[in-house]
Design a protein around this motif. Structure first.
Motif, short mmCIF file in Angstrom:
data_model
loop_
_atom_site.label_atom_id
_atom_site.label_comp_id
_atom_site.label_asym_id
_atom_site.label_seq_id
_atom_site.Cartn_x
_atom_site.Cartn_y
_atom_site.Cartn_z
N ARG A 145 0.83 -1.21 0.00
CA ARG A 145 0.00 0.00 0.00
C ARG A 145 0.87 1.26 0.00
O ARG A 145 0.58 2.22 -0.72
CB ARG A 145 -0.95 0.00 1.20
N ALA A 155 -7.89 -7.07 -5.10
CA ALA A 155 -9.23 -6.49 -5.24
C ALA A 155 -9.38 -5.24 -4.38
O ALA A 155 -9.92 -4.22 -4.83
CB ALA A 155 -10.28 -7.53 -4.85
N ALA A 156 -8.88 -5.28 -3.16
CA ALA A 156 -9.00 -4.13 -2.26
C ALA A 156 -8.19 -2.94 -2.77
O ALA A 156 -8.67 -1.79 -2.74
CB ALA A 156 -8.54 -4.52 -0.86
N GLN A 204 -7.10 -2.39 -5.91
CA GLN A 204 -7.66 -1.88 -7.17
C GLN A 204 -8.89 -1.03 -6.92
O GLN A 204 -9.12 -0.03 -7.62
CB GLN A 204 -7.98 -3.04 -8.10
N ALA A 205 -9.68 -1.40 -5.92
CA ALA A 205 -10.85 -0.59 -5.57
C ALA A 205 -10.45 0.81 -5.11
O ALA A 205 -11.23 1.77 -5.24
CB ALA A 205 -11.66 -1.29 -4.48
N ASP A 206 -9.22 0.93 -4.59
CA ASP A 206 -8.72 2.23 -4.16
C ASP A 206 -7.99 2.96 -5.28
O ASP A 206 -7.41 4.04 -5.05
CB ASP A 206 -7.77 2.06 -2.97
N GLY A 207 -7.98 2.37 -6.47
CA GLY A 207 -7.40 3.03 -7.63
C GLY A 207 -5.94 2.74 -7.88
O GLY A 207 -5.31 3.39 -8.73
N THR A 262 -2.56 0.34 -9.04
CA THR A 262 -2.23 -0.59 -10.11
C THR A 262 -1.43 -1.75 -9.52
O THR A 262 -0.24 -1.60 -9.19
CB THR A 262 -1.41 0.11 -11.21
#
Length: 247
Positions: free
Chosen positions: A24, A48-49, A51-54, A56
């Motif tokens: 992160r 998934a978590a 990518q949900a936060d934008g 890569t």
């Protein structure tokens, strides 16, 4: 400062905990990150978590003690994002640890082999895959996540773990001298009592700051070590222990 825009990072054992904290932090600084974990479901959930936060990221699960898995892991990273600029060797706890801790007199050869496989041989193998390209491109960062068990003797059944960690640090120091003039740095972060494995209460009593370490603490330290600003930092072990050991 500490921006990583355009950099590609591979972080082993990063589907949860301290490794995920590193991922992160690197993502927040602009890196594209490959998430490796022994358990595929953890790697996929982390992807998934994030990518949900934008961010890569991609998943490349597998047991890095296996040579074929290491080769495939690096190939997946290159296919997804390009050449690897940053390697963070975070994986270090074999399945079943810490429940399998025992005194040295009760350990067999297999207990040492599984620690050496993960905490030394996997690091050597992954580094071999990426360090040549780093030298050719003039930039690279290799980080080993270790623990203060290499520095401090403790009656906790960690002799095999600490022996493997110590060996990896010896490798890191020599590697730093071999590749430093090619723009490649090698360092380690040595962790004290973290907020996993039930160490919170221990940390309250034994650290100068009165708390256990967190994934965010580890991520911040690694983000510095892999940045451009750390170009004069190499061959070092950075103690991250909340002041539990200040010598």
């Amino acid at each position: 400062m500490f921006q990583l825009d355009g950099r590609v990072a591979l972080v082993t054992g990063s589907g949860q905990g301290m490794g995920l904290g590193v991922v992160r932090a690197l993502c927040q600084q602009g890196a594209r990150v490959v998430i490796n974990d022994y358990y595929p479901e953890r790697a996929e959930a982390a992807v998934a978590a994030l990518q949900a936060d934008g961010f890569t990221v991609c998943a490349a699960p597998g047991d890095i003690t296996l040579a074929a898995v290491r080769e495939q892991l690096v190939a997946t990273a290159r296919s997804a994002f390009g050449e690897i600029d940053i390697l963070v060797n975070n994986a270090g706890v074999p399945p079943g640890m810490p429940n399998s801790l025992r005194p040295f007199k009760d350990l067999g050869d297999e207990d040492f082999e599984r620690q050496l496989d993960l905490n030394l041989r996997a690091i050597l193998g992954l580094t071999r895959h990426v360090v040549g390209g780093m030298c050719e491109r003039g930039f690279g960062r290799i980080v080993i996540i270790t623990s203060e068990s290499w520095r401090l003797g403790m009656p906790m059944g960690l002799s095999n773990y600490a022996a493997a960690k110590s060996a990896a640090l010896g490798f890191m120091r020599h590697l730093a001298h071999e590749v430093g003039r090619s723009g490649v740095n090698a360092n380690a972060v040595s962790l004290g009592a973290m907020n996993n494995f039930g160490y919170d209460e221990i940390a309250k009593r034994t650290t100068a700051v009165g708390r256990a370490g967190t994934p965010e603490d580890v991520g911040a330290a690694v983000a510095y070590l892999v940045s451009n600003e750390a170009s004069w930092m190499s061959g070092q072990v950075l103690p991250l222990n909340g002041g539990s050991c200040t010598a």
